[in-house]
Design a protein around this motif. Structure first.
Motif, PDB file in Angstrom:
ATOM      1  N   ALA A 119       0.812  -1.230   0.000  1.00 36.34           N
ATOM      2  CA  ALA A 119       0.000   0.000   0.000  1.00 36.34           C
ATOM      3  C   ALA A 119       0.838   1.268   0.000  1.00 36.34           C
ATOM      4  O   ALA A 119       0.569   2.204   0.753  1.00 36.34           O
ATOM      5  CB  ALA A 119      -0.953  -0.007   1.204  1.00 36.34           C
ATOM      6  N   CYS A 178       2.133  -6.680  -4.959  1.00 36.79           N
ATOM      7  CA  CYS A 178       1.851  -5.707  -3.905  1.00 36.79           C
ATOM      8  C   CYS A 178       0.567  -6.033  -3.157  1.00 36.79           C
ATOM      9  O   CYS A 178      -0.314  -6.725  -3.659  1.00 36.79           O
ATOM     10  CB  CYS A 178       1.848  -4.274  -4.435  1.00 36.79           C
ATOM     11  SG  CYS A 178       0.710  -3.930  -5.747  1.00 36.79           S
ATOM     12  N   LYS A 184      -2.705  -4.652  -1.244  1.00 35.60           N
ATOM     13  CA  LYS A 184      -3.596  -3.487  -1.199  1.00 35.60           C
ATOM     14  C   LYS A 184      -4.999  -3.917  -0.790  1.00 35.60           C
ATOM     15  O   LYS A 184      -5.345  -5.098  -0.914  1.00 35.60           O
ATOM     16  CB  LYS A 184      -3.678  -2.807  -2.565  1.00 35.60           C
ATOM     17  CG  LYS A 184      -2.466  -1.947  -2.931  1.00 35.60           C
ATOM     18  CD  LYS A 184      -2.635  -1.344  -4.309  1.00 35.60           C
ATOM     19  CE  LYS A 184      -1.536  -0.349  -4.611  1.00 35.60           C
ATOM     20  NZ  LYS A 184      -1.760   0.937  -3.947  1.00 35.60           N
ATOM     21  N   LEU A 229     -10.011  -1.183  -6.198  1.00 35.95           N
ATOM     22  CA  LEU A 229      -8.761  -1.093  -6.941  1.00 35.95           C
ATOM     23  C   LEU A 229      -8.962  -0.984  -8.456  1.00 35.95           C
ATOM     24  O   LEU A 229      -7.994  -0.995  -9.207  1.00 35.95           O
ATOM     25  CB  LEU A 229      -7.897  -2.326  -6.631  1.00 35.95           C
ATOM     26  CG  LEU A 229      -7.535  -2.498  -5.152  1.00 35.95           C
ATOM     27  CD1 LEU A 229      -6.938  -3.875  -4.900  1.00 35.95           C
ATOM     28  CD2 LEU A 229      -6.568  -1.406  -4.700  1.00 35.95           C
ATOM     29  N   LYS A 239      -8.977  -7.504   1.021  1.00 31.42           N
ATOM     30  CA  LYS A 239      -7.559  -7.179   0.896  1.00 31.42           C
ATOM     31  C   LYS A 239      -6.975  -8.132  -0.134  1.00 31.42           C
ATOM     32  O   LYS A 239      -7.346  -9.303  -0.180  1.00 31.42           O
ATOM     33  CB  LYS A 239      -6.849  -7.283   2.245  1.00 31.42           C
ATOM     34  CG  LYS A 239      -7.295  -6.200   3.221  1.00 31.42           C
ATOM     35  CD  LYS A 239      -6.567  -6.286   4.536  1.00 31.42           C
ATOM     36  CE  LYS A 239      -6.915  -5.099   5.419  1.00 31.42           C
ATOM     37  NZ  LYS A 239      -8.340  -5.020   5.750  1.00 31.42           N
TER      38      LYS A 239
END
Length: 207
Positions: free
Chosen positions: A137, A166, A168, A172, A200
């Motif tokens: 994040a 990654c 996050k 999104l 998540k």
């Protein structure tokens, strides 16, 4: 809370278990001096920070000799938990905030990590080549891609092609839309049953 780590990673060696266990007192001690984790969240260290970091290990099993850059590591996440789990993978942890990197340096040294190199450095100034860039994040995906594309090696040695992994949460669509044909989003709740992991994601973007 160490049971939480053992639950999902039952093959840990005694050394790895001791390293994970050591994180609690070390982060509590350092967090009292330098705020790298929310004061209210330190009791959730293993679920919200250590296990969250290890979601990347459910997406990929790094092969020995893999080189990984942890971009914007803060106090060492996801790099330190991943370095414990993959002792034969090389991790470089960078962050633009010197005092946070000091925490990562001191903790990695205290638990005896030899495959983890935290350095005070901005991503724009990192010149090395890596198989993967990991982050948690730090910034919108397109901004991250612009900075780290130069650091992705063309030599492949893992089952997944080299790229970005990654962590996050939330909505999104906007930041992943430019890469919709190749980006992969995996809900972490498919790996871990705890309620906190809902909505998540691990984002994987080959580069």
């Amino acid at each position: 809370m160490m049971d939480l780590i053992s639950k999902y990673f039952p093959q840990l060696t005694d050394r790895q278990l001791a390293q994970f266990e050591g994180l609690d007192s070390l982060y509590r001690d350092w967090n009292a001096k330098i705020n790298v984790i929310s004061r209210k969240d330190i009791d959730n260290l293993y679920e919200h920070h250590v296990l969250h970091s290890l979601a990347i290990a459910k997406a990929i099993n790094f092969r020995a000799g893999t080189k990984v850059l942890d971009f914007g590591t803060g106090g060492g996440f996801p790099g330190i938990p991943l370095a414990i789990l993959f002792p034969e993978t090389e991790f470089k942890l960078i962050d633009g905030t010197g005092k946070k990197i000091r925490v990562a340096q001191e903790i990695s040294h205290a638990i005896g990590l030899t495959n983890c190199r935290p350095e005070h450095l901005r991503g724009e100034d990192e010149k090395g080549l890596y198989d993967f860039v990991v982050s948690r994040a730090v910034m919108p995906l397109p901004d991250l891609v612009k900075i780290v594309r130069k650091n992705i090696s063309k030599q492949q040695q893992n089952a997944l092609p080299n790229g970005i992994l990654c962590l996050k949460g939330g909505h999104l669509e906007a930041e992943t839309n430019p890469y919709r044909k190749i980006v992969q989003l995996t809900d972490i709740s498919t790996y871990f049953a705890e309620e906190w992991f809902k909505e998540k994601y691990v984002i994987y973007l080959p580069l």
